[in-house]
Write a protein that holds these residues in place. Sequence first.
Motif, PDB file in Angstrom:
ATOM      1  N   LEU A 198       0.825  -1.204   0.000  1.00  0.00           N
ATOM      2  CA  LEU A 198       0.000   0.000   0.000  1.00  0.00           C
ATOM      3  C   LEU A 198       0.863   1.260   0.000  1.00  0.00           C
ATOM      4  CD1 LEU A 198      -2.879  -0.852   2.519  1.00  0.00           C
ATOM      5  CD2 LEU A 198      -2.826  -1.170   0.046  1.00  0.00           C
ATOM      6  N   ASP A 199       1.949   1.246   0.754  1.00  0.00           N
ATOM      7  CA  ASP A 199       2.790   2.434   0.869  1.00  0.00           C
ATOM      8  C   ASP A 199       3.617   2.696  -0.380  1.00  0.00           C
ATOM      9  OD1 ASP A 199       1.815   2.878   3.374  1.00  0.00           O
ATOM     10  OD2 ASP A 199       3.609   2.246   4.456  1.00  0.00           O
ATOM     11  N   ALA A 200       3.704   1.714  -1.284  1.00  0.00           N
ATOM     12  CA  ALA A 200       4.509   1.878  -2.494  1.00  0.00           C
ATOM     13  C   ALA A 200       3.847   2.803  -3.510  1.00  0.00           C
ATOM     14  CB  ALA A 200       4.774   0.513  -3.131  1.00  0.00           C
ATOM     15  N   VAL A 201       2.519   3.038  -3.340  1.00  0.00           N
ATOM     16  CA  VAL A 201       1.774   3.855  -4.298  1.00  0.00           C
ATOM     17  C   VAL A 201       0.874   4.823  -3.539  1.00  0.00           C
ATOM     18  CG1 VAL A 201       0.163   3.829  -6.243  1.00  0.00           C
ATOM     19  CG2 VAL A 201       1.738   1.917  -5.916  1.00  0.00           C
ATOM     20  N   GLY A 202       0.844   6.083  -3.958  1.00  0.00           N
ATOM     21  CA  GLY A 202      -0.111   7.028  -3.379  1.00  0.00           C
ATOM     22  C   GLY A 202       0.149   7.342  -1.919  1.00  0.00           C
ATOM     23  N   LYS A 203      -0.940   7.510  -1.165  1.00  0.00           N
ATOM     24  CA  LYS A 203      -0.836   7.894   0.242  1.00  0.00           C
ATOM     25  C   LYS A 203      -0.159   6.786   1.050  1.00  0.00           C
ATOM     26  CE  LYS A 203      -5.017  10.754   0.203  1.00  0.00           C
ATOM     27  NZ  LYS A 203      -6.372  10.948   0.780  1.00  0.00           N
ATOM     28  N   THR A 204       0.670   7.186   2.001  1.00  0.00           N
ATOM     29  CA  THR A 204       1.366   6.220   2.846  1.00  0.00           C
ATOM     30  C   THR A 204       0.769   6.224   4.264  1.00  0.00           C
ATOM     31  OG1 THR A 204       3.021   7.862   3.491  1.00  0.00           O
ATOM     32  CG2 THR A 204       3.510   6.498   1.555  1.00  0.00           C
TER      33      THR A 204
END
Length: 223
Positions: A201-207
Motif C-alpha cells: 500500500l505504501d509503495a503507491v499514493g498515500k502512505t
Amino acid sequence: MKILVIEDERKLARFIKQGLEQHGHVADLTHSGSEGLEHLAGGLYDLVLLDLMLPGQTGFEVLQNLRAFGLTVPVMILSALSEPEKVVQGLDLGAVDYLRKPFDFGELLARIRVLQRRTTTSDAVDLEVADLNMRLVLHEVWKAGTLLELTNREFALLELLMRRAGQLVTRNEIAEKVWSADYDMGSNVIEVHVYQLRKKLDAVGKTGLIETLVGRGYRLKKE
C-alpha cells in the motif's frame, strides 16, 4: 470470500479448495457434518458448500442445526442427489442454491459470484477508502490508479480493514475472518501479512494508511 467446504469425499474436497483459492477465495475443509458445525461455531464464514451424504449427520441435518443455532451463513448444496424432492427439501431448510454433482467448476464459481452480488449491497460492490478502491466481484484492488498484486490473504485482510475503516480491528477478529478455525494465536503470521500488505500500500499514493494500535490490533485510516 471465506468459504467452508463440508465434503466427505476428500479428493473432491481438495479439488474444490484448490480451485476456490486459485480464484481469490479463502477455503477451509471439513469432512463430516459435526466437524463442519464446529468450524461454523468457532469462525466467521461468508458461504458454506455442503454435501448431503455425509457421515454421522446428513447435510439436511446440518442445515436444521445451523438454523436452530441461529447461524445465518448462506449455504450452497453440492450433491449427487438430483431428485426434485431433495432439491426442494434442501431449499426449504434454508439453502440458497443447489448444484448437482458432477458439476462444472466454472458454473460453481459463477453461482458464487451471483451469491456475492446478492449478499453485497450495490453501494458496497466497490469499497473505497482514501485512495483505495476494492472491486469485490472482480477481486481487484486499485490504489491511486495502480492495480495492486495481492495474495488471497492480503485481499481478505484489506477487505476487513476497509469495511471497518476508522475502527479498531483486533487480532482475534482478523484470525476469525481471514484465517482458518485452527489458527494458532501464538503465531506471528498476522503481523507478517500486515507488514507485507502495508509495504504494497505504501509503495503507491498515500502512505501510512494502516495504523498499528499496540497490543490491540489495527486500523485503516479513512483519509
